[in-house]
Design a protein around this motif. Structure first.
Motif, mmCIF file in Angstrom:
data_model
loop_
_atom_site.group_PDB
_atom_site.id
_atom_site.type_symbol
_atom_site.label_atom_id
_atom_site.label_comp_id
_atom_site.label_asym_id
_atom_site.label_seq_id
_atom_site.Cartn_x
_atom_site.Cartn_y
_atom_site.Cartn_z
ATOM 1 N N TYR A 147 37.231 -11.409 9.821
ATOM 2 C CA TYR A 147 35.786 -11.222 9.788
ATOM 3 C C TYR A 147 35.295 -10.751 11.145
ATOM 4 C CZ TYR A 147 35.767 -13.592 5.338
ATOM 5 O OH TYR A 147 36.007 -13.921 4.024
ATOM 6 N N VAL A 148 34.296 -9.863 11.118
ATOM 7 C CA VAL A 148 33.623 -9.436 12.340
ATOM 8 C C VAL A 148 32.376 -10.302 12.470
ATOM 9 C CG1 VAL A 148 32.456 -7.554 13.531
ATOM 10 C CG2 VAL A 148 34.522 -7.092 12.180
ATOM 11 N N PRO A 197 35.396 -9.935 4.047
ATOM 12 C CA PRO A 197 36.660 -9.970 4.792
ATOM 13 C C PRO A 197 37.330 -8.603 4.858
ATOM 14 C CG PRO A 197 37.019 -10.784 2.570
ATOM 15 C CD PRO A 197 35.543 -10.481 2.689
ATOM 16 N N PHE A 198 38.068 -8.417 5.923
ATOM 17 C CA PHE A 198 38.917 -7.250 6.099
ATOM 18 C C PHE A 198 40.352 -7.708 5.918
ATOM 19 C CE2 PHE A 198 35.051 -6.487 8.460
ATOM 20 C CZ PHE A 198 34.703 -5.221 8.039
ATOM 21 N N GLU A 199 41.136 -6.885 5.252
ATOM 22 C CA GLU A 199 42.507 -7.275 4.936
ATOM 23 C C GLU A 199 43.383 -7.372 6.178
ATOM 24 O OE1 GLU A 199 46.025 -5.491 2.187
ATOM 25 O OE2 GLU A 199 44.005 -5.521 1.327
ATOM 26 N N THR A 200 43.170 -6.457 7.125
ATOM 27 C CA THR A 200 44.004 -6.455 8.318
ATOM 28 C C THR A 200 43.139 -6.523 9.578
ATOM 29 O OG1 THR A 200 44.023 -4.055 8.640
ATOM 30 C CG2 THR A 200 45.704 -4.980 7.144
ATOM 31 N N LEU A 201 43.760 -6.922 10.664
ATOM 32 C CA LEU A 201 43.079 -6.945 11.952
ATOM 33 C C LEU A 201 42.662 -5.528 12.349
ATOM 34 C CD1 LEU A 201 42.160 -8.587 14.386
ATOM 35 C CD2 LEU A 201 44.475 -8.392 15.305
ATOM 36 N N ASN A 202 43.487 -4.544 12.051
ATOM 37 C CA ASN A 202 43.151 -3.146 12.356
ATOM 38 C C ASN A 202 41.898 -2.694 11.611
ATOM 39 O OD1 ASN A 202 45.215 -2.767 14.173
ATOM 40 N ND2 ASN A 202 46.619 -1.896 12.667
ATOM 41 N N ASP A 203 41.754 -3.114 10.349
ATOM 42 C CA ASP A 203 40.557 -2.760 9.582
ATOM 43 C C ASP A 203 39.315 -3.380 10.227
ATOM 44 O OD1 ASP A 203 42.148 -1.406 7.753
ATOM 45 O OD2 ASP A 203 42.147 -3.041 6.285
ATOM 46 N N ALA A 204 39.421 -4.633 10.643
ATOM 47 C CA ALA A 204 38.295 -5.306 11.303
ATOM 48 C C ALA A 204 37.964 -4.623 12.621
ATOM 49 C CB ALA A 204 38.617 -6.780 11.523
ATOM 50 N N ASN A 205 38.988 -4.271 13.384
ATOM 51 C CA ASN A 205 38.766 -3.566 14.651
ATOM 52 C C ASN A 205 38.067 -2.227 14.430
ATOM 53 O OD1 ASN A 205 39.625 -5.070 16.930
ATOM 54 N ND2 ASN A 205 41.752 -4.821 16.274
ATOM 55 N N ALA A 206 38.456 -1.493 13.403
ATOM 56 C CA ALA A 206 37.831 -0.206 13.108
ATOM 57 C C ALA A 206 36.352 -0.400 12.792
ATOM 58 C CB ALA A 206 38.555 0.476 11.946
ATOM 59 N N PHE A 207 36.015 -1.455 12.087
ATOM 60 C CA PHE A 207 34.622 -1.730 11.745
ATOM 61 C C PHE A 207 33.774 -1.964 13.001
ATOM 62 C CE2 PHE A 207 31.085 -4.465 10.444
ATOM 63 C CZ PHE A 207 30.563 -3.733 9.382
ATOM 64 N N THR A 208 34.360 -2.576 14.020
ATOM 65 C CA THR A 208 33.606 -2.882 15.245
ATOM 66 C C THR A 208 33.220 -1.628 16.023
ATOM 67 O OG1 THR A 208 35.554 -3.152 16.680
ATOM 68 C CG2 THR A 208 34.777 -5.113 15.505
ATOM 69 N N THR A 209 33.807 -0.490 15.709
ATOM 70 C CA THR A 209 33.510 0.749 16.438
ATOM 71 C C THR A 209 32.337 1.515 15.827
ATOM 72 O OG1 THR A 209 35.080 2.079 15.167
ATOM 73 C CG2 THR A 209 35.927 0.957 17.135
ATOM 74 N N ARG A 210 31.781 1.015 14.737
ATOM 75 C CA ARG A 210 30.656 1.695 14.089
ATOM 76 C C ARG A 210 29.437 1.680 14.994
ATOM 77 N NH1 ARG A 210 30.350 0.206 7.788
ATOM 78 N NH2 ARG A 210 28.231 0.866 8.246
ATOM 79 N N ASP A 211 28.643 2.740 14.895
ATOM 80 C CA ASP A 211 27.417 2.843 15.689
ATOM 81 C C ASP A 211 26.239 2.107 15.062
ATOM 82 O OD1 ASP A 211 28.629 4.412 17.611
ATOM 83 O OD2 ASP A 211 28.078 6.286 16.617
ATOM 84 N N ASP A 212 26.365 1.723 13.780
ATOM 85 C CA ASP A 212 25.230 1.124 13.080
ATOM 86 C C ASP A 212 25.311 -0.397 12.959
ATOM 87 O OD1 ASP A 212 27.369 1.222 11.329
ATOM 88 O OD2 ASP A 212 26.170 1.871 9.605
ATOM 89 N N ILE A 213 26.090 -1.016 13.839
ATOM 90 C CA ILE A 213 26.154 -2.474 13.912
ATOM 91 C C ILE A 213 25.910 -2.895 15.363
ATOM 92 C CG2 ILE A 213 27.734 -2.632 11.925
ATOM 93 C CD1 ILE A 213 29.974 -3.295 13.982
ATOM 94 N N PRO A 226 26.398 -3.978 19.102
ATOM 95 C CA PRO A 226 27.526 -3.589 19.951
ATOM 96 C C PRO A 226 28.469 -4.735 20.338
ATOM 97 C CG PRO A 226 25.490 -3.559 21.196
ATOM 98 C CD PRO A 226 25.121 -3.811 19.769
ATOM 99 N N GLU A 227 27.950 -5.933 20.485
ATOM 100 C CA GLU A 227 28.819 -7.033 20.919
ATOM 101 C C GLU A 227 29.220 -7.878 19.724
ATOM 102 O OE1 GLU A 227 27.770 -9.076 24.404
ATOM 103 O OE2 GLU A 227 26.969 -7.283 25.368
ATOM 104 N N THR A 228 30.470 -7.704 19.307
ATOM 105 C CA THR A 228 30.999 -8.437 18.163
ATOM 106 C C THR A 228 32.338 -9.037 18.539
ATOM 107 O OG1 THR A 228 32.159 -6.505 17.305
ATOM 108 C CG2 THR A 228 29.918 -6.849 16.512
ATOM 109 N N TRP A 229 32.829 -9.940 17.730
ATOM 110 C CA TRP A 229 34.184 -10.418 17.920
ATOM 111 C C TRP A 229 34.791 -10.705 16.562
ATOM 112 C CZ3 TRP A 229 29.760 -12.652 19.466
ATOM 113 C CH2 TRP A 229 29.451 -13.926 19.047
ATOM 114 N N ILE A 230 36.113 -10.734 16.524
ATOM 115 C CA ILE A 230 36.847 -10.864 15.272
ATOM 116 C C ILE A 230 37.399 -12.274 15.162
ATOM 117 C CG2 ILE A 230 38.825 -10.031 13.939
ATOM 118 C CD1 ILE A 230 38.366 -7.305 15.346
ATOM 119 N N ARG A 231 37.242 -12.839 13.973
ATOM 120 C CA ARG A 231 37.742 -14.186 13.700
ATOM 121 C C ARG A 231 38.511 -14.158 12.385
ATOM 122 N NH1 ARG A 231 33.118 -18.589 14.894
ATOM 123 N NH2 ARG A 231 34.958 -19.883 14.688
ATOM 124 N N GLY A 232 39.550 -14.937 12.337
ATOM 125 C CA GLY A 232 40.287 -15.096 11.092
ATOM 126 C C GLY A 232 39.644 -16.176 10.236
#
Length: 89
Positions: A8-9, A54-70, A72-78
């Motif tokens: 999760y982001v 939820p995102f299936e993989t850590l890479n998917d969650a990381n990709a989501f954090t690069t969006r311009d429409d969310i 800017p300061e986020t973090w990923i949690r399992g």
């Protein structure tokens, strides 16, 4: 008060629900995000978090954090780290 497996982001963690709802309203991309009330780990109390996933993989969650429409300061949690902290509102 359950959370699906995955990553999760987390967009914000605040002490009051209204300020979390304000963040959610400010960013249309977060309209389907979920809000959980979590217990604090170091001290008594709780806070509200706004999560996308939820995102299936850590890479998917990381990709989501690069969006311009969310925000800017986020973090990923399992989900496994979130599950024991969930409290009923």
């Amino acid at each position: 008060n359950t959370i699906e497996p995955g990553f999760y982001v987390q967009h914000t963690a605040r002490g009051d629900l209204e300020s979390v709802l304000e963040v959610q309203r400010e960013y249309p991309a977060l309209q389907n995000s979920i809000i959980f009330k979590l217990k604090k780990t170091q001290v008594e109390g709780f806070f509200f978090v706004l999560l996308s996933g939820p995102f299936e993989t850590l890479n998917d969650a990381n990709a989501f954090t690069t969006r311009d429409d969310i925000p800017p300061e986020t973090w990923i949690r399992g989900a496994l780290s979130i599950r024991p902290l969930i409290t009923v509102p």
